[in-house]
Design a protein around this motif. Structure first.
Motif, PDB file in Angstrom:
ATOM      1  N   ARG A 174       0.691  -1.322  -0.336  1.00  0.00           N
ATOM      2  CA  ARG A 174       0.293  -0.003   0.173  1.00  0.00           C
ATOM      3  C   ARG A 174       1.008   1.117   0.434  1.00  0.00           C
ATOM      4  N   ILE A 175       1.721   1.108  -0.694  1.00  0.00           N
ATOM      5  CA  ILE A 175       2.560   2.302  -1.178  1.00  0.00           C
ATOM      6  C   ILE A 175       2.713   3.090  -1.995  1.00  0.00           C
ATOM      7  N   PRO A 181       0.382   5.220   3.086  1.00  0.00           N
ATOM      8  CA  PRO A 181       0.376   4.062   3.443  1.00  0.00           C
ATOM      9  C   PRO A 181      -0.613   4.200   5.119  1.00  0.00           C
ATOM     10  N   TRP A 185      -2.929   1.315   5.741  1.00  0.00           N
ATOM     11  CA  TRP A 185      -2.649   0.385   6.988  1.00  0.00           C
ATOM     12  C   TRP A 185      -3.705   0.908   8.282  1.00  0.00           C
TER      13      TRP A 185
END
Length: 408
Positions: A174-175, A181, A185
């Motif tokens: 998720r970057i 991010p 998360w």
């Protein structure tokens, strides 16, 4: 690349959640020295008391296995145990960075590899509780390398393959260049925990798995089991993320309550050897028959590592429509492939998966039905057509998965 900065920040702040003056121990290959320097800097900026790096090199290890005698490989120095205990006594957190090629140890003597692994497990086994019981934070993360990328993208040039793997590794944690991010998360964590809470409410006695590959197995769960999704917390309440990425919700099987056959859906990279197209038959929890089309000897070594390595320690649910599965890529690395499919783990369980498990002695865990082993090895068996039913104590059957995905 701003994504590298974000990854280092994500590891230190969310993955390890380094506390003020806490020691940090990094395990990494010399190939990744540049990133290790970056993540070390981030650790110090966020208050780490010290950072220690344990370097490894695949070529040197292969020489060790090739040239050292079996008796020499059985010797594990006291200082190795003392060093790890010293770190644990001071509350260290551990980061493992992965980037080696999946078949890096393909030509290593399987028997000599197993001899050394057993010796290390015997010597260091008493210290495994530190990470298995979440007494301190730990995190495992992958980094791209040309050697690994060429397995995932064999038809691309070295440069193209590296870039493609790099982009994918950032995506699954998720970057992006323009996102937060850590915020993403936290949102992901909440969803995993919500589903784990639903599973916990049912108090299933056992799960029944079937798939188009031929899997047909019943997996009993320990009484007082707890489904866990996403991150964990130490006894001091420090939240951390053991795996980046993670899509699983996992639980503890009862050691002797597994019966049926399981067909793997992806290869297993065990000790740098790719075990392909394999299956297990379980009776009263134990693997009583197995076969692999490739590297069956490595599979045999895994099952014979110790008495508990032929029993299960974990059952994990991952929907077929998870982000990693949707990539349609085979990473040849368990950290990623296990988050694309339901999986089981041979060997040691996580005590957090049973009520009050983290405060139980090994003997108490065993009395509650937990397996015991110095091994913990995940293998994937989830498929597009997998169905899972949960069976409650009164015999009520609750559908959990249909065609590879959750139905609630």
């Amino acid at each position: 690349d701003q994504r590298r900065e974000k990854l280092a920040e994500l590891i230190i702040v969310h993955g390890l959640n380094v506390q003020k003056n806490q020691p940090v121990v990094i395990n990494a290959t010399i190939r990744d020295a540049e990133f290790v320097r970056l993540v070390t800097k981030k650790a110090y900026e966020h208050g780490a008391g010290s950072v220690q790096v344990n370097w490894r090199d695949a070529d040197l290890y292969k020489m060790k296995i090739a040239y050292q005698s079996e008796d020499s490989l059985k010797e594990v120095a006291d200082w190795q145990y003392d060093k790890r205990k010293y770190e644990q006594d001071r509350g260290a957190c551990y980061l493992s960075l992965l980037s080696d090629a999946p078949d890096v140890y393909q030509d290593v003597d399987t028997e000599k590899f197993a001899i050394e692994k057993r010796a290390i497990a015997k010597k260091m086994g008493p210290l495994m509780h530190y990470t298995m019981n979440n007494e301190g934070q730990w995190c495992v993360v992958g980094l791209p390398s040309v050697e690994w990328a060429k397995h995932v993208f064999p038809n691309k040039s070295d440069e193209e393959a590296f870039k493609a793997l790099e982009d994918m590794l950032y995506e699954v944690v998720r970057i992006k260049e323009d996102n937060d991010p850590i915020a993403e998360w936290k949102e992901h964590e909440a969803k995993l925990q919500e589903r784990a809470n639903k599973l916990n409410a049912y108090r299933f006695k056992e799960l029944h798995f079937t798939s188009e590959l031929g899997t047909d197995v019943y997996v009993g769960l320990v009484k007082g089991h707890i489904w866990v999704g996403g991150g964990c917390s130490t006894p001091k309440g420090v939240f951390f993320e053991p795996n980046l990425p993670t899509e699983e919700i996992f639980c503890m099987p009862e050691k002797t309550k597994v019966n049926g056959v399981v067909y793997a859906s992806k290869p297993l990279n065990y000790g740098g050897k790719l075990i392909e197209n394999f299956h297990f038959t379980f009776k009263d929890g134990k693997v009583v028959e197995y076969h692999a089309e490739k590297e069956e000897e490595a599979l045999k070594q895994l099952l014979e590592m110790d008495e508990g390595s032929s029993y299960l320690g974990e059952v994990a649910l991952v929907p077929y429509d998870s982000p990693i599965s949707k990539s349609n890529l085979l990473f040849y690395e368990t950290l990623y492939d296990e988050n694309a499919a339901c999986h089981l783990a041979l060997g040691r369980p996580y005590p957090e998966n049973i009520q009050d498990g983290c405060t139980m002695s090994e003997e108490e865990l065993i009395a509650h039905g937990a397996n015991h082993s110095n091994e913990h090895e995940d293998f994937m068996f989830g498929t597009r057509e997998m169905n899972i039913d949960g069976i409650q104590e009164d015999g009520t059957v609750i559908p959990i998965f249909r065609k590879g995905n959750f139905v609630f």
